[in-house]
Design a protein around this motif. Structure first.
Motif, mmCIF file in Angstrom:
data_model
loop_
_atom_site.group_PDB
_atom_site.id
_atom_site.type_symbol
_atom_site.label_atom_id
_atom_site.label_comp_id
_atom_site.label_asym_id
_atom_site.label_seq_id
_atom_site.Cartn_x
_atom_site.Cartn_y
_atom_site.Cartn_z
ATOM 1 N N ARG A 80 0.858 -1.199 -0.023
ATOM 2 C CA ARG A 80 0.057 -0.073 0.032
ATOM 3 C C ARG A 80 0.979 1.359 -0.112
ATOM 4 N N TYR B 212 -0.959 3.633 -6.461
ATOM 5 C CA TYR B 212 -2.050 4.121 -6.517
ATOM 6 C C TYR B 212 -2.366 5.087 -7.753
ATOM 7 N N TYR B 213 -1.801 6.015 -7.823
ATOM 8 C CA TYR B 213 -1.963 7.249 -8.630
ATOM 9 C C TYR B 213 -1.567 6.911 -10.090
ATOM 10 N N LEU C 176 -1.445 3.593 -11.268
ATOM 11 C CA LEU C 176 -2.220 2.840 -11.991
ATOM 12 C C LEU C 176 -3.514 3.430 -12.435
ATOM 13 N N LYS C 177 -4.025 4.591 -11.319
ATOM 14 C CA LYS C 177 -5.324 5.323 -11.765
ATOM 15 C C LYS C 177 -5.069 6.095 -13.047
ATOM 16 N N ARG D 51 -9.635 -0.108 -14.398
ATOM 17 C CA ARG D 51 -9.618 1.239 -14.029
ATOM 18 C C ARG D 51 -9.954 1.482 -12.697
ATOM 19 N N PRO E 46 -6.503 0.660 -8.748
ATOM 20 C CA PRO E 46 -5.891 1.610 -7.711
ATOM 21 C C PRO E 46 -6.702 1.144 -6.181
ATOM 22 N N VAL F 59 -4.396 -1.521 -4.575
ATOM 23 C CA VAL F 59 -3.346 -0.683 -3.891
ATOM 24 C C VAL F 59 -3.852 -0.166 -2.523
#
Length: 242
Positions: A170, A175-176, A178-179, A192, A196, A199
């Protein structure tokens, strides 16, 4: 913005939303491609290499491996190819509660390989044969704490030689990433959303330390190891010998 100091609880679309088989298979293929690009197989391959190097694999019978929440089956096929190349006779059982996953995995598996796909609820599954290793990949972040503790205990009861959890770390960066990446490359809406979220629902070292203790493992009984990029894997090798 998620609070990365603790595990998220947002459900993933793929866990709850039903889609036609062809669409489900397409998502699994996209996930497999993401696994390839993110070097996701390395920790599990390293675990099997270690067991072979230490002489822990059976010498007079096939190695028996359960792939927990096997999905598209790419991890089992990857380890099967490694076993072929390294003179290890092995049998694999992929267990997943989604029948579409089992169907897709079977279609993607070359004929004649020693891999069986079973549709079952993992927590209701009890093997009537000796199991050497349980492996899972990108599964445990789907589970809330109590179920995850139960899964650890199930692996402890099931695996004679050991087990490996291959999952995510984590952190805001993946996170961002993959987003943005899944949006830019027009991945399926499941990817989509769920990428995120996976994560945010994943782990840090302290999470695993608490979960292992709650499951009854003594400190040091399992190893928690970070892998680049942003993987956090847990391995356990028992005192059993082959």
């Amino acid at each position: 913005m998620p609070d990365f100091s603790k595990r998220g609880t947002t459900p993933e679309l793929m866990d709850h939303e039903e889609v036609p088989f062809e669409e489900h298979r397409a998502v699994l293929r996209q996930l497999t491609r993401a696994n390839e690009l993110s070097l996701a197989y390395r920790p599990t391959l390293a675990f099997f290499r270690r067991l072979k190097r230490e002489g822990r694999l059976p010498k007079d019978r096939p190695l028996v491996v359960i792939d927990a929440a096997s999905g598209y089956g790419d991890m089992s096929r990857k380890i099967d190819r490694w076993a072929q190349k390294n003179g290890v006779e092995a049998r694999f059982l992929g267990v997943d509660m989604n029948p579409l996953a089992a169907r897709a995995a079977a279609e993607a598996t070359p004929p004649g390989r020693p891999i069986t796909w079973l549709t079952a609820n993992l927590f209701d599954f009890r093997a009537d044969f000796e199991v050497d290793i349980v492996m899972s990949s990108l599964f445990t972040h789907h589970l809330p704490g109590p179920e995850l503790v139960g899964f650890i205990r199930w692996m402890e009861e099931t695996a004679r030689i050991g087990w490996i959890v291959n999952d995510l770390k984590r952190h805001p960066l993946p996170y961002y990433f993959l987003k943005a990446a899944f949006f830019a490359t027009r991945q399926h809406r499941f990817m989509r959303h769920d990428g995120p979220v996976s994560v945010a629902n994943a782990f840090r070292r302290g999470d695993w330390q608490g979960l292992l203790a709650e499951a009854g493992l003594s400190p040091g009984a399992a190893s928690i190891e970070a892998w680049t990029p942003f993987r956090l894997c847990v391995t356990r090798v028992t005192d059993a010998t082959s």
